[in-house]
Design a protein around this motif. Structure first.
Motif, PDB file in Angstrom:
ATOM      1  N   GLY A 158       5.163   3.825   4.307  1.00 18.13           N
ATOM      2  CA  GLY A 158       3.784   3.351   4.343  1.00 18.13           C
ATOM      3  C   GLY A 158       3.549   2.112   3.491  1.00 18.13           C
ATOM      4  O   GLY A 158       2.480   1.497   3.578  1.00 18.13           O
ATOM      5  N   CYS A 159       4.509   1.750   2.646  1.00 11.95           N
ATOM      6  CA  CYS A 159       4.428   0.505   1.870  1.00 11.95           C
ATOM      7  C   CYS A 159       5.642  -0.386   2.100  1.00 11.95           C
ATOM      8  O   CYS A 159       5.532  -1.601   2.185  1.00 11.95           O
ATOM      9  CB  CYS A 159       4.322   0.790   0.375  1.00 11.95           C
ATOM     10  N   PRO A 166      -3.925   5.247  -2.446  1.00 13.39           N
ATOM     11  CA  PRO A 166      -2.790   4.316  -2.458  1.00 13.39           C
ATOM     12  C   PRO A 166      -2.657   3.614  -1.103  1.00 13.39           C
ATOM     13  O   PRO A 166      -3.130   4.133  -0.081  1.00 13.39           O
ATOM     14  CB  PRO A 166      -1.572   5.215  -2.714  1.00 13.39           C
ATOM     15  N   PHE A 167      -2.002   2.466  -1.106  1.00 14.50           N
ATOM     16  CA  PHE A 167      -1.883   1.671   0.116  1.00 14.50           C
ATOM     17  C   PHE A 167      -1.310   2.487   1.278  1.00 14.50           C
ATOM     18  O   PHE A 167      -1.798   2.405   2.407  1.00 14.50           O
ATOM     19  CB  PHE A 167      -1.008   0.438  -0.135  1.00 14.50           C
ATOM     20  N   ASN A 168      -0.251   3.264   1.005  1.00 14.12           N
ATOM     21  CA  ASN A 168       0.388   3.979   2.126  1.00 14.12           C
ATOM     22  C   ASN A 168      -0.563   4.974   2.777  1.00 14.12           C
ATOM     23  O   ASN A 168      -0.519   5.179   3.997  1.00 14.12           O
ATOM     24  CB  ASN A 168       1.701   4.632   1.691  1.00 14.12           C
ATOM     25  N   VAL A 169      -1.468   5.560   1.976  1.00 19.32           N
ATOM     26  CA  VAL A 169      -2.441   6.495   2.550  1.00 19.32           C
ATOM     27  C   VAL A 169      -3.464   5.728   3.409  1.00 19.32           C
ATOM     28  O   VAL A 169      -3.748   6.111   4.546  1.00 19.32           O
ATOM     29  CB  VAL A 169      -3.158   7.285   1.430  1.00 19.32           C
TER      30      VAL A 169
END
Lengths: 457, 141
Positions: free
Chosen positions: B63-64, A45-48
């Motif tokens: 994180g997003c 995922p993007f946050n990772v």
């Protein structure tokens, strides 16, 4: 290289370059996720991807600073490193801990990682850039203290120069302000308030001391200009850095619940933050113009001048663009911030580490400078990476201006996601430019393997 | 720089200036904490909201998303999402993830319990009540 123990830097610099590769790779993944939203979902995922990208950046820069410290302080102190063995042990501790942390991000769901690593004991995770598990944060402190002990003992037992003193002040400041990463009040406003004591007081405070010291060190070596002159410049630069940068923290206190007066303090002081960066550029060019010798390592000189210019553009000019409160009201948390972040980090910290590597690596490999052929390839990598970063910044700025216009400034504002669709072309251009950056980086790595005529150091 | 201006003078400006500015900064930090009770919506910081903050952190939402403009710029600002969408929409939205729309940005499914969803909403409600000097400029964040 004057002292054999300086060679421990080679380990640190090698790791720094390896981690830099990882940072670029994950940057490209995120860039693609900006345009193809479900790319690699749900595997990464993007946050990772973002945690990996930003944490690798921090860690490789820290490896770079440490490598620079282990090289610079013994040379300035005119003696061997206090304990090369400790330096080697800490290297492996830091590398293994760093690798495990990154693997943890990639292989374990973040909430599970938090549970496994005892985040309930002291909740520090899940804040931007400080996502590391508690145990990693403690590890960073331990490694930093061991490193600082080693360097401080080296300096105390030898010649004390302004450059090594300022380098150590910066590094001690880095360790000290990192302690605020353990402060995480439940009150979100206080949480954010202290969070900046790590993030801002690092990059717009004590790290600039490290940057200045490294730049001054290399400039003395490659230009042969009198130390008194260079150290005087260095003091003036870092004086302006801290006199503008400390209260300049206020430019982060405009909209997070902190009092209104920060809009005045933050705007006024941070508007002056470009001054030391401008001086750094003038300093680098001035010293090179007044050079008393022609150092055969031309590419190191190029990196040093590039650092001055790009730090001024990225940190100084792009910082100033959105630092005044009335402007920041519209730009806060948009792609303008991302644009500034990219060029400032590359221009100031990535480039100064690459400067140091460029100057020291040939010496550690037994020659005063790399062959002409290798230097030419490294110069190509300098220009490709630097110009790519300029364009990444310009495209993100374009995205940011359009985003502000459509989502913030308009009398009929668009939603966030609708706005993102409108700026897609800039994200595509940024991703393509990212590939050029990667190409530049590959040439950089290749330059280490190019042989040719060299002179022994 | 002229020779009349010595390295010792430069060094003294550095030490004097840095210490003075840091002390001034400490003073401002102290004053800020005196003023905060009137601004930081601490009465909204219930046990549930505190649990919600922990959920926010341990799922790396930052994180997003941005929260009061800080974080990542991949997904919408959530500091005012409570006002923009309301509690029921927020919960329904989180439960419905990921959308699986091809090519669209995807949010993971976190399998929250109803209690966790309530806590998260409570945290976002508390955040929404912080005095941010009228930021963001409009409801879209």
């Amino acid at each position: 290289m004057k002292y054999p123990s300086q060679a421990v830097s080679k380990l640190y610099f090698t790791a720094a370059i390896g981690l830099f590769a990882g940072q670029i790779l994950f940057g490209l993944i995120m860039g693609l996720q900006y345009v193809i939203g479900d790319f690699l979902f749900p595997a990464i995922p993007f946050n990772v991807a973002r945690m990996v990208h930003t944490n690798l950046l921090i860690v490789w820069i820290l490896f770079g600073f440490m490598g620079a410290g282990y090289y610079l302080v013994p040379e300035e102190s005119e003696r061997e490193l206090y304990s090369p063995k400790l330096a080697k042990i800490l290297f492996w501790v830091f590398l293994v801990a760093g690798a495990l942390t990154i693997l943890g991000y990639l292989l374990v769901p973040y909430a599970e990682l938090a549970r496994l690593t005892g985040n309930d004991l002291l909740a520090t995770m899940g804040r931007e850039f400080l996502e590391q598990p508690l145990i990693t944060k403690v590890g960073i402190v331990v490694v930093c203290l061991g490193f600082l002990f080693n360097l401080t003992m080296t300096m105390l037992g030898g010649r004390k120069t302004s450059i090594s003193l300022i380098m150590l002040m910066g590094l001690w400041g880095l360790a000290l302000f990192f302690l605020f990463s353990f402060v995480n009040p439940d009150n979100l406003v206080k949480d954010k308030f202290w969070w900046w004591w790590v993030v801002h007081l690092w990059v717009e405070g004590v790290w600039e001391l490290i940057l200045g010291a490294m730049l001054a060190f290399v400039l003395i070596k490659v230009t042969g200009v009198d130390r008194e002159v260079i150290e005087k410049w260095l003091y003036v630069i870092i004086a302006f850095t801290l006199m503008t940068g400390i209260i300049g923290t206020g430019h982060h206190y405009f909209w997070i619940g902190t009092p209104e007066y920060w809009q005045v303090w933050g705007s006024v002081f941070s508007a002056m933050e470009p001054i030391p960066f401008f001086m750094m550029t003038v300093f680098a060019f001035n010293m090179v113009n007044r050079r008393k010798r022609e150092h055969p390592n031309k590419v190191a000189t190029l990196w040093a001048m590039g650092t001055g210019v790009m730090a001024f553009l990225g940190a100084g000019v792009w910082g100033f663009l959105h630092t005044l409160a009335p402007v920041n009201y519209y730009t806060h948390g948009t792609q303008i911030t991302a644009a500034h972040g990219h060029m400032a980090f590359y221009g100031a910290y990535a480039m100064v580490v690459l400067t140091m590597i460029s100057y020291t690596m040939p010496l550690m490999r037994g020659r005063e400078a790399n062959s002409n052929k290798a230097q030419v390839v490294e110069m190509w990598s300098f220009w490709l990476m630097t110009i790519a970063m300029v364009f990444i910044t310009l495209f993100l700025t374009g995205a940011g201006i359009l985003q502000v216009w459509l989502q913030r400034y308009s009398s009929t504002p668009m939603s966030f996601m609708a706005t993102q669709d409108q700026v897609m072309v800039f994200y595509w251009l940024r991703e393509i430019t990212g590939l050029v950056f990667l190409l530049g980086f590959m040439l950089y790595v290749a330059s280490f393997f190019i042989k040719g005529e060299t002179k022994a150091a | 720089m002229s020779s009349g201006f010595t390295k010792a003078m430069a060094r003294n400006i550095f030490y004097g200036g840095a210490v003075f500015c840091f002390l001034l900064f400490l003073g401002l930090a102290f004053d800020t904490h005196q003023v905060l009770p009137k601004r930081d919506n601490r009465e909204g910081l219930t046990d549930s909201a505190i649990r919600g903050k922990r959920i926010w952190e341990t799922h790396d939402c930052i994180g997003c998303h941005t929260l009061l403009g800080e974080g990542a710029y991949f997904a919408p600002e959530l500091g005012n999402v409570y006002a923009r969408r309301g509690p029921d929409f927020i919960k329904a939205w989180i439960k419905a993830q990921p959308t699986h729309v091809p090519g669209r940005r995807q949010m993971p499914q976190f399998n929250f319990t109803d209690q966790q969803l309530d806590d998260l909403v409570e945290f976002l409600k508390y955040t929404n009540g912080i005095n941010t000097n009228h930021w963001p400029p409009n409801i879209e964040g």
